[in-house]
Design an enzyme around this catalytic site. Sequence first.
Site, PDB file in Angstrom:
ATOM      1  N   ARG A 277      57.731  79.440  49.237  1.00  0.00           N
ATOM      2  CA  ARG A 277      57.612  80.775  48.642  1.00  0.00           C
ATOM      3  C   ARG A 277      58.606  81.750  49.258  1.00  0.00           C
ATOM      4  NH1 ARG A 277      51.045  80.880  47.985  1.00  0.00           N
ATOM      5  NH2 ARG A 277      51.040  80.086  45.854  1.00  0.00           N
TER       6      ARG A 277
ATOM      7  N   LYS B 283      38.834  70.479  40.944  1.00  0.00           N
ATOM      8  CA  LYS B 283      37.670  70.732  40.091  1.00  0.00           C
ATOM      9  C   LYS B 283      37.995  70.952  38.622  1.00  0.00           C
ATOM     10  CE  LYS B 283      34.699  73.358  43.162  1.00  0.00           C
ATOM     11  NZ  LYS B 283      34.570  74.829  43.358  1.00  0.00           N
TER      12      LYS B 283
ATOM     13  N   GLY C 208      49.619  75.793  43.506  1.00  0.00           N
ATOM     14  CA  GLY C 208      50.057  75.854  44.897  1.00  0.00           C
ATOM     15  C   GLY C 208      50.082  74.485  45.555  1.00  0.00           C
TER      16      GLY C 208
ATOM     17  N   GLY D  53      47.349  80.412  40.477  1.00  0.00           N
ATOM     18  CA  GLY D  53      46.390  81.143  39.647  1.00  0.00           C
ATOM     19  C   GLY D  53      47.059  81.897  38.525  1.00  0.00           C
TER      20      GLY D  53
HETATM   21  P1  ADP Z   1      46.662  73.254  42.589  1.00  0.00           P
HETATM   22  O1  ADP Z   1      46.653  74.143  43.830  1.00  0.00           O
HETATM   23  O2  ADP Z   1      47.969  72.551  42.426  1.00  0.00           O
HETATM   24  O3  ADP Z   1      46.210  73.989  41.358  1.00  0.00           O
HETATM   25  P2  ADP Z   1      44.041  72.245  43.167  1.00  0.00           P
HETATM   26  O4  ADP Z   1      43.834  73.353  44.141  1.00  0.00           O
HETATM   27  O5  ADP Z   1      43.246  72.241  41.919  1.00  0.00           O
HETATM   28  O6  ADP Z   1      45.598  72.086  42.828  1.00  0.00           O
HETATM   29  O7  ADP Z   1      43.688  70.857  43.879  1.00  0.00           O
HETATM   30  C1  ADP Z   1      44.356  70.414  45.019  1.00  0.00           C
HETATM   31  C2  ADP Z   1      43.436  69.610  45.903  1.00  0.00           C
HETATM   32  O8  ADP Z   1      42.751  68.612  45.161  1.00  0.00           O
HETATM   33  C3  ADP Z   1      44.192  68.880  46.979  1.00  0.00           C
HETATM   34  O9  ADP Z   1      43.866  69.451  48.228  1.00  0.00           O
HETATM   35  C4  ADP Z   1      43.714  67.444  46.867  1.00  0.00           C
HETATM   36  O10 ADP Z   1      43.440  66.836  48.119  1.00  0.00           O
HETATM   37  C5  ADP Z   1      42.451  67.577  46.059  1.00  0.00           C
HETATM   38  N1  ADP Z   1      42.100  66.330  45.367  1.00  0.00           N
HETATM   39  C6  ADP Z   1      42.885  65.601  44.556  1.00  0.00           C
HETATM   40  N2  ADP Z   1      42.257  64.479  44.177  1.00  0.00           N
HETATM   41  C7  ADP Z   1      41.041  64.501  44.749  1.00  0.00           C
HETATM   42  C8  ADP Z   1      39.924  63.613  44.754  1.00  0.00           C
HETATM   43  N3  ADP Z   1      39.951  62.458  44.077  1.00  0.00           N
HETATM   44  N4  ADP Z   1      38.835  63.963  45.456  1.00  0.00           N
HETATM   45  C9  ADP Z   1      38.813  65.118  46.139  1.00  0.00           C
HETATM   46  N5  ADP Z   1      39.824  65.997  46.194  1.00  0.00           N
HETATM   47  C10 ADP Z   1      40.938  65.694  45.504  1.00  0.00           C
HETATM   48 MG    MG Z   2      45.027  74.834  45.000  1.00  0.00          MG
END
Ligand code: ADP
Ligand code: MG
Length: 404
Positions: free
Chosen positions: A39, A204, A360, A384
């Site tokens: 960033r 999620k 992120g 976000g």
């Molecule tokens: P972003 O920030 O790119 O939008 P998220 O915050 O939604 O992504 O998700 C990122 C997190 O999801 C990571 O820390 C990763 O470890 C976790 N993750 C990915 N796959 C799984 C899984 N199968 N079980 C639990 N956590 C997971």
């Molecule tokens: Mg995230």
Amino acid sequence: MADSSAGIESLGDLRGKRVLVRSDLNVPLDGTTITDDGRIRASVPTITQLSDAGARVVVTAHLGRPKGAPDPAYSLEPVAGRLSELLGRPVAFATDTVGASASETVAGLQDGDVALLENVRFNDGETSKDDEVRGAFADQLAQLADAFVSDGFGVVHRKQASVYDVALRLPSAMGGLVAAEVDVLRRLTEEPERPYVVVLGGSKVSDKLGVIDNLIDKADKLLIGGGMVFTFLKAQGHEVGKSLLEADQLDTCNRYLSEAADRGVEIVLPTDVVVDTAFPSGDREPQPSVVPASEIPADALGLDIGPESAAAFAAALADARTVFWNGPMGVFETDAFAGGTRAVAQALTEIDGLSVVGGGDSAAAVRQLGFDEAAFGHISTGGGASLEFLEGKELPGIAVLERG
Ligand code: ADP
Ligand code: MG
């Protein structure tokens, strides 16, 4: 560039003018060590542009979530050092945001100099829900400058003093980073080139409902991995052991599955999964094993899509002309569970078209896994904010710049 909003050139001759720039410098820190400076690097072009134009550049940003009061754990001071290295010029650091140090620091700037103010969230006015409280703080910020440039894409979805209210008080423009983000996101939502493939993962389903809602009728294919996939697999009637599960989202996942079928959108779910009996932690070495997605043992949790699925996802991406990817395919932070994320990232670098990484953790994953950022069409700095844009929501920090 957004049609109705003006770039930096609209501010006229900036020589000698004090320009407040809202950047997104919210980097991960381990103590005072910056573990990913993406960033900060993304903020450099706009700051350089302003400095080269002879402006006295006053950068404001936040770090983490301090509680509206100074907290040394969230000081931007380490960021000032890294910013200075990347800019190749000194950065004067003010130890407060709108206090004596800020006034003195700004008063001491020569044309082309750069200052960074201490964490804007050390002030409770920044994030206050009360328009008057926020406005009073924005008044103080506005006194430090003659013009405002909004360049922190990661915060434009927030109605906060340094993002929104200050733009009501100073001649304002969109920085190049925000303009580039908005341009790319419009290409994902308005007449994307086809085939258009959306890849979703991360932790999620409930975080991503709005995006799925908005993109399910725009995409040709939807590939789903990460923690959210287990709620989809469960919705299809599979047992998911101890995997991440949002039981209250099962109906929603079922609705998506049938909606996609109705609209002819292909949903691709993993057919195999990398499991372990415990979430990765420093306490023990990972013990990964690969099982069919329909046969996850009761004592296991899914931590990545399996190799067969990774290959299938890559194949589904091969002929795409537009790709939006948000959310790692697995717990990529641990190498044993990074294979799916690596395969998807690799496939994105190979497509002939626009590939966009949003989120992120997804952006951090790409860098952590050693990919060249230039191999992607665009890596969004705002998790976000890009999601809210793709949900079709109005972003206050953009709307305020675009108002007639
Ligand atoms: P972003 O920030 O790119 O939008 P998220 O915050 O939604 O992504 O998700 C990122 C997190 O999801 C990571 O820390 C990763 O470890 C976790 N993750 C990915 N796959 C799984 C899984 N199968 N079980 C639990 N956590 C997971
Ligand atoms: Mg995230």
